[in-house]
Design a protein around this motif. Structure first.
Motif, short mmCIF file in Angstrom:
data_model
loop_
_atom_site.label_atom_id
_atom_site.label_comp_id
_atom_site.label_asym_id
_atom_site.label_seq_id
_atom_site.Cartn_x
_atom_site.Cartn_y
_atom_site.Cartn_z
N GLY B 227 73.31 83.88 91.47
CA GLY B 227 72.17 83.67 92.34
C GLY B 227 71.68 82.25 92.14
N ASP B 249 65.69 88.38 97.86
CA ASP B 249 65.99 86.97 97.67
C ASP B 249 64.72 86.13 97.61
OD1 ASP B 249 68.64 87.57 97.72
OD2 ASP B 249 68.97 86.92 99.79
N THR B 265 69.11 84.45 94.70
CA THR B 265 69.94 85.19 95.65
C THR B 265 70.87 86.10 94.87
OG1 THR B 265 71.39 83.26 95.71
CG2 THR B 265 69.83 83.49 97.51
N HIS B 281 71.47 78.51 100.49
CA HIS B 281 70.69 79.27 99.50
C HIS B 281 69.47 78.46 99.05
CE1 HIS B 281 73.82 82.40 98.08
NE2 HIS B 281 74.18 81.95 99.27
#
Lengths: 249, 386
Positions: B227, B249, B265, B281
């Motif tokens: 993430g 997220d 994420t 992202h």
């Protein structure tokens, strides 16, 4: 944000044990928005698994990834490639100075930790009582705080990355010098409130050894500004000496 | 009687905590780590010392572990923690639908919360979205990832543990019966190769456990789940700020030194050695983070990075996998003695993961020594170097 790609050649300092120093070159396709540490990690991951470098948090809270980038001390995790080269350009990556090299880009920073330990530099400060901005200067913003929550604490600005020690011309010639980070750590605590610190910093290897080159302040990535803190610490020391002369201690 | 020798592979959170616990319970300990301390997932956590509230609805086992360990870590590693609490904040009507479940879940897990009016919340944290609908205080905190790991490592070292940093494990050593009896190592700093023999090898490599067990022909159900985290260059709150809703997220915004960090994420990958930072992202973190703290839009990006969680499971997608952990004695699961694997879990539960793993190891050796790591404050992180 863009999909812009640059071709950049990284010239990397290499050193293993007793073998002679050499420089290796690696040409990478990078995004100019990436950070120098990303490229170094990619060199390790895809080009040369023998590369040794230090890193941990990748966002400037831990201080592990200090290196010299094109000759200047930088925290590589927050140094965008865009700031240090151009498309088709080069980036020279070398270990910090004034520390023994462990291997390649990693150095042994015991000297710094030793000095921080000697001055009992605080890792966590009370937000209101400990003057993060120095004695007599209020924090930038008064933070409202309900009484039942007790005192707010904050991790100190100094991340003990060693950039200041590497950049300091005095640290390069005098291995016993306490160094900018530790003297800044002493200044934050205030000699008036911690009189035991006086003998630690009021000596040839302490606050008087500084030549006011201010290289430490120039390279500090974390708002510590050791240069003026050392000057302020001198004022604190002199104030204590005068008080002692007048018999107030 | 000589102490049994244990090799711990990995000096991330789990590895250093296990090394400390093993040393305290009478083992001779060697830690083999291919980089410096906490260079993988551990160093790259966002630094939230969870109160457990994040998991109180969907994953109560993790939530209870978190609140208990949160209280212990505040006591034993004070010099790596900003113990300033946290808030769960609802900004949209749909968030309010989560409110009752949240209250119920926190009560069930023993997590102390208090509901604030929007005015009270804004008085505490003036940079919150002024349109917030409700807020709860929770006992979150933030920690410095490297110094948390170093405090355990320093304490392990004081207990006699030896650290081999910048040293890759290139293979597991096997005895005549196929059991694991040590590691083949490559010290990259000196470019030297050597063998290290031990009574037990502990595989504490987090998202990389599969690479080590594969050396013994063993598969473990691990899903490396990266993430993104993005750091911005101004501190806008004193407390950790969470979105009051199901985990999703970009729903955690943390203060750290003079920064804010937004995460994260969640997607799965095969090889965790290098995970690029995806720009979409990064953009999402700004979008989600500024829904909680609009002033983020006036800050500059300071850093962006990927961290790969070691989730147990494999078939279920990232967010639905439990955040608890598992220790495997491969003598029991695969008929190969001498190898124990620990994975899963999260930074907040590092000490507990070590306790349970060392319990398993002590049982293997017929040792009846209680765990004492919850009671004793750790040494200063600086002592690792001194």
């Amino acid at each position: 944000m863009s999909d812009e790609k640059w071709t950049v050649t990284f010239i990397v300092f290499r050193k293993k044990d007793e073998q002679p120093v050499r420089y290796d070159t690696f040409t990478l396709e990078v995004s100019p928005n990436e950070y120098v540490l990303d490229a170094v990690e990619r060199i390790w991951a895809f080009h040369d698994r023998s590369l040794v470098f230090a890193h941990a948090c990748h966002h400037s809270t831990c201080g592990a990834c200090g290196m010299r980038v094109n000759g200047v001390e930088r925290l590589t995790c927050i140094t965008p490639i865009r700031e240090v080269t151009r498309n088709g350009g080069t980036v020279r990556v070398e270990p910090l100075r004034n520390f023994p090299v462990v291997s390649d880009l990693a150095v042994d920073m015991s000297r710094l930790y030793q000095a921080m330990d000697v001055v009992h530099a605080q890792a966590v400060h009370p937000l209101d009582a400990a003057p993060l901005e120095g004695d007599g200067i209020r924090p930038p913003r008064q933070v409202p705080q309900p009484e039942e929550e007790g005192e707010f604490l904050r991790l100190a600005d100094c991340i003990e990355c060693g950039l200041c020690v590497s950049a300091c011309p005095v640290a390069g010639t005098d291995p016993a010098y306490l160094g900018p980070a530790a003297l800044a750590g002493a200044q934050l605590q205030s000699i008036a409130r911690n009189p035991d610190l006086l003998s630690v910093v009021d000596c040839a290897e302490g606050v008087w050894r500084c030549h006011s080159a201010y290289e430490c302040t120039a390279v500090c990535p974390s708002n510590v500004q050791p240069g003026w803190r050392i000057m302020d610490l001198r004022r604190q020391v002199v104030a204590q000496r005068i008080k002692a002369l007048l018999g107030q201690r | 009687m000589t102490k049994p020798h244990a090799i711990v592979i990995g000096a991330g959170f789990t590895g250093v905590a296990i090394a400390y616990d093993l040393a305290q319970r009478g083992f001779r300990v060697s830690v083999v780590e291919r980089g410096p301390i906490a260079n993988g997932t551990s160093g790259r956590t966002h630094g939230l010392l969870h109160s457990g509230a994040r998991y109180a609805v969907n994953d109560q086992e993790s939530a209870i572990e978190c609140i208990q360990e949160n209280i212990i870590l505040r006591r034993i590693v004070p010099d790596a923690i900003e113990p300033n609490g946290g808030l769960f904040v609802a900004v949209q009507e749909e968030d309010l639908a989560y409110r009752d479940k949240f209250i119920e879940g926190c009560a069930a897990c023993g997590i102390p919360i208090r509901e604030l009016t929007p005015q009270e919340a804004l008085r505490l944290e003036p940079n919150l979205n002024p349109r917030l609908l409700t807020a709860f205080t929770v006992p979150d905190a933030t920690f410095d990832p490297l110094r948390l790991a170093l405090a355990f490592a320093a304490s392990a070292k004081a207990g006699g543990a030896q650290f081999y940093l910048y040293t890759d494990v290139v293979d597991l050593l096997r005895d005549g019966r196929g059991n694991v009896c040590g590691v083949k190592a490559w010290n990259r700093a000196a470019d030297r190769r050597f063998d290290l023999l031990a009574e037990v090898v502990v595989n504490a490599t987090g998202a990389w456990v599969g690479q080590i067990t594969a050396m013994a022909g063993i598969q473990v159900p691990i899903a490396p789940t990266p993430g993104v985290m993005v750091a911005y260059d101004r501190r806008l709150t004193q407390r950790a700020i969470n979105l009051l809703n199901e985990p999703g997220d970009g729903d955690i915004v943390l203060p750290q030194r003079r920064m804010m960090v937004v995460g994260t994420t969640s997607f799965t990958i095969e090889d965790p050695d290098y995970v690029p930072v995806y720009e979409d992202h990064v953009a999402l973190m700004m979008e989600r983070g500024s829904a909680l703290i609009p002033a983020l839009r006036q800050t500059r990006e300071r850093g962006a990075y990927m961290a790969t969680r070691p989730l147990i499971g494999g078939t279920a997608p990232g967010r639905s996998i439990s955040r608890t952990f598992k220790a495997y004695d491969h003598a029991e699961t695969d008929g190969i003695d001498g190898l124990v694997t620990i994975t899963g879990g999260k930074a907040t539960t590092l000490r507990l993961m070590a306790e349970k793993t060392v319990d398993v190891i002590c049982r293997k050796f017929g040792m009846d020594v209680p765990c004492r790591t919850a009671e004793t404050p750790l040494l200063s992180y600086r002592k690792f170097y001194l």
